[in-house]
Design an enzyme around this catalytic site. Structure first.
Site, short mmCIF file in Angstrom:
data_model
loop_
_atom_site.label_atom_id
_atom_site.label_comp_id
_atom_site.label_asym_id
_atom_site.label_seq_id
_atom_site.Cartn_x
_atom_site.Cartn_y
_atom_site.Cartn_z
N ASP A 16 20.03 -102.68 35.34
CA ASP A 16 19.80 -102.68 33.62
C ASP A 16 20.46 -101.63 33.08
OD1 ASP A 16 18.33 -103.43 31.41
OD2 ASP A 16 16.80 -101.77 32.11
N ASP A 18 19.39 -100.42 29.00
CA ASP A 18 18.38 -99.60 28.42
C ASP A 18 16.98 -99.51 29.08
OD1 ASP A 18 19.79 -101.65 25.84
OD2 ASP A 18 19.70 -99.66 25.68
C1 XBP Z 1 16.79 -103.89 26.16
C2 XBP Z 1 16.89 -104.65 24.96
C3 XBP Z 1 17.95 -104.65 23.94
C4 XBP Z 1 17.72 -103.34 23.32
C5 XBP Z 1 18.72 -103.29 21.91
O1 XBP Z 1 18.05 -104.24 27.04
O2 XBP Z 1 16.12 -105.80 24.93
O3 XBP Z 1 17.65 -105.58 23.04
O4 XBP Z 1 16.56 -102.92 23.17
O5 XBP Z 1 19.81 -103.59 22.08
P1 XBP Z 1 18.14 -104.40 28.71
P2 XBP Z 1 20.36 -104.79 21.12
O6 XBP Z 1 18.20 -105.61 29.19
O7 XBP Z 1 19.42 -103.20 28.70
O8 XBP Z 1 16.96 -103.53 29.12
O9 XBP Z 1 20.02 -104.66 19.81
O10 XBP Z 1 22.14 -104.65 21.50
O11 XBP Z 1 19.89 -105.92 21.68
MG MG Z 2 15.78 -102.15 30.08
#
Ligand code: XBP
Ligand code: MG
Length: 246
Positions: A16, A18
């Site tokens: 993953d 973020d």
């Molecule tokens: C986390 C998310 C993303 C980010 C914001 O992604 O849910 O929506 O919070 O990025 P991950 P965007 O699966 O990497 O944990 O605005 O591009 O969605």
């Molecule tokens: Mg994440």
């Protein structure tokens, strides 16, 4: 060839982005609020609000969810007009986030770069499965790994390729399909309950590294819950994978 436990050997790591590769959500939150201002909206997401909104994966989905919460009449709007406005706000947010990352607002989490490099050197295949936008991935990993960062990751599935966001398992299912590997040969790395549910839904044993935004989440079903990947070796991962319940 299989391991002493009869489980197939570990062949791939699926990360993953973020919250897992880097603590990004503070920068995402600031970018959302900057975009609201640029769009002339009087919205401001404070930390408690954002902790709740993070239960909705995907920035566009998060904006639409909030809009429906604050504007009861939003459903009366024409659906395409609503989608266009959400897209415009999200485009402003993505540009603001990219600038913040390029200015150094986001750091990779401890141990992540060392593990990516040692796993790649050990011949493990690497992939990314995220609900964030492709621009955000390249801004983060170009800065952390250099312009050839894509050479390290054989498969990248993101918001542009997997529209059904976590906790739906689509992004992990598509990653496994492109790797042409069964889930049993892989490990997933996540930071949130939505991410764990998505990875488990695709049959993946999952290592969790919580952060300030997800420490309160329920991680039942995780293979390991660790404070970070600091000091974690490929040998550790192979041992955990071999001992993982089938
Ligand atoms: C986390 C998310 C993303 C980010 C914001 O992604 O849910 O929506 O919070 O990025 P991950 P965007 O699966 O990497 O944990 O605005 O591009 O969605
Ligand atoms: Mg994440």
């Amino acid at each position: 060839m299989s391991t002493p436990t009869g489980r197939p050997p570990l062949r791939a790591l699926i990360f993953d982005v973020d919250g897992t590769l880097a603590d990004t959500e503070h920068a995402h939150l600031a970018a959302f609020n900057q975009a609201f201002g640029e769009a002339g909206l009087d919205w401001h997401w404070d930390l408690p609000t954002y902790l709740r909104l993070l239960e909705v994966s995907g920035g566009k989905e998060r904006i639409a969810h909030h809009w429906a919460q604050v504007r009861g009449d939003v459903q009366a709007l024409d659906a395409s007009a609503l989608a266009d406005t959400v897209q415009r706000i999200h485009d402003l947010k993505t540009a603001a986030y990219e600038r913040r990352v390029q200015q150094g607002a986001v750091q990779m989490r401890p141990g992540v770069l060392a593990l990516i490099r040692s796993a790649h050197a050990a011949g493990l295949r690497l992939a990314i499965a995220t609900t964030t936008s492709p621009v955000n991935i390249s801004a983060l990993l170009r800065g952390a790994l250099g312009p050839d960062w894509t050479m390290l990751f054989e498969v990248i599935e993101d918001a542009s390729t997997a529209p059904r966001k976590k906790p739906h398992p689509q992004v992990y299912q598509q990653t496994l399909a492109r790797l042409q590997l069964p889930a049993a040969d892989c490990l997933a790395f996540e930071d949130s309950a939505n991410g764990l549910q998505a990875a488990r839904g695709a049959g993946l044993a999952t290592v969790i590294t919580p952060n300030d935004f997800s420490a309160h989440h329920d991680f039942t079903g995780a293979l390991r819950v660790l404070p970070s990947l600091q000091g974690i070796s490929v040998a550790d991962l192979r041992a955990w994978h071999a001992a993982a319940p089938r």
